[in-house]
Design an enzyme around this catalytic site. Structure first.
Site: not given
Length: 361
Positions: A230, A246, A291
């Site tokens: 993730h 990220h 995003k």
């Protein structure tokens, strides 16, 4: 007449009060005046006291109101700021802006709703115009990180199948991370706080549980996700939105392969990002999905990011934790969300950088 007058004199004399009676009356009158004055003074004091009490009450309510204005933002965690700055100093594998890589932040991205595929591109050029790949390939934690990036199914709801080769790659990555001074210092800190075992093998298993343990991200689905996937790789949800993602290395590699398109930075009017910022809030598209607001450390090593988020994860028990810290010249929030005993997500959110927060707070 004289006799009549004379007979009246005793009557007049009898009506004149004695001296002690006169003095007693005068004293009584003085006392009444004193009592009245004292009562009046007491009333004034009581009124002043009531007004002072009301004034203090107003001040107390005002203080509560003003404190509530900033209640959504936590106070700076000085202890974590201190340990994170130690880790920052120890991060010798961190890439140097304008030397090891160059970014171009370009324009401010527009507001986009979650799930929308329509976005105005405010950046005509890629975010990364240059990265020293030779240096990346010569740093063990970076090379072993990159081997993991193609081990996962992008879409949630699709079961992850870990092969023997992928299991080996994960173990080698953890060994490399544990061998860095950054993670060694993080380990000592967690041991001192009673959050980790001093035994390195047990600590490695703890990191594996936090970062690589598979779980159900999508309800009623197979084991389809983990914290590492993730945060460092990124996922898509229901074919309509990007979740996680990220990590700057994955961003660079996906941008280089044209799977990702940088749309612009996200920041407040008075706090525009610089090319040397090590945290960036941004907007991008990936495999056709958008995003609206993402964030990532830029140039930092994987061991530094894992160490920070592992510490926040283990030092708190709430499902969602946000800590405010000052690291180097950046003031940021670190957000960690748990998924049971494993990591659900973790990311930085830049508030201000290059000491600009000094003038704003």
């Amino acid at each position: 007449m004289r006799n009549q007058w004379t007979r009246c004199l005793p009557w007049m004399y009898n009506k004149v009060p004695p001296l002690q009676d006169v003095l007693r009356v005068e004293t009584g009158l003085k006392q009444k005046r004193l009592n009245f004055t004292a009562a009046r003074a007491e009333g004034v004091n009581r009124e002043k006291s009531i007004m002072a009490g009301r004034f203090c009450g107003v001040l107390a309510l005002l203080a509560v109101f003003l404190s509530g204005l900033d209640a959504s933002r936590p106070a700076i965690n000085q202890e974590l700021s201190n340990i994170f700055n130690e880790l920052w100093t120890l991060d010798v594998n961190r890439m140097t802006p304008a030397t090891d890589y160059t970014i171009s932040v370009q324009g401010r991205a527009n507001y986009v709703t979650q799930g929308s595929h329509v976005v105005t591109d405010r950046a005509s050029q890629p975010l990364f115009s240059n990265v020293n790949e030779i240096k990346l390939q010569n740093i063990t934690t970076f090379t072993r990180l990159m081997k993991l990036l193609d081990n996962y199914e992008r879409s949630t709801g699709v079961a992850e199948r870990v092969t023997t080769e992928e299991q080996t790659e994960m173990n080698l990555f953890l060994d490399a991370v544990l061998d860095t001074e950054v993670m060694k210092r993080a380990h000592r800190y967690l041991v001192s706080k009673g959050q980790s075992n001093s035994n390195l093998r047990i600590f490695k298993n703890q990191l594996r549980l936090i970062w690589f343990n598979l779980y159900h991200r999508k309800r009623n689905s197979a084991l389809d996700s983990c914290g590492f996937e993730h945060v460092f790789v990124g996922e898509t949800k229901s074919g309509s939105e990007i979740i996680g993602f990220h990590n700057w290395v994955q961003f660079y590699l996906q941008e280089k392969s044209t799977h990702l398109d940088y749309k612009g930075y996200k920041a407040r009017d008075h706090d525009l990002p610089d090319h040397d910022d090590h945290v960036l809030n941004l907007q991008f598209s990936w495999h056709g999905l958008v995003k609206p607001v993402g964030s990532a450390f830029i140039g930092t090593s994987p061991e530094f990011e894992m160490a920070l988020f592992t510490i926040v994860f283990l030092m708190n028990t709430e499902r969602s934790t946000t800590v405010l810290v000052n690291v180097d010249q950046c003031q940021m929030e670190l957000v960690v969300i748990r998924h049971g005993r494993s990591l659900g997500t973790a990311y930085p959110k830049l508030l201000s950088s290059n000491s600009r927060h000094v003038s704003h707070h």
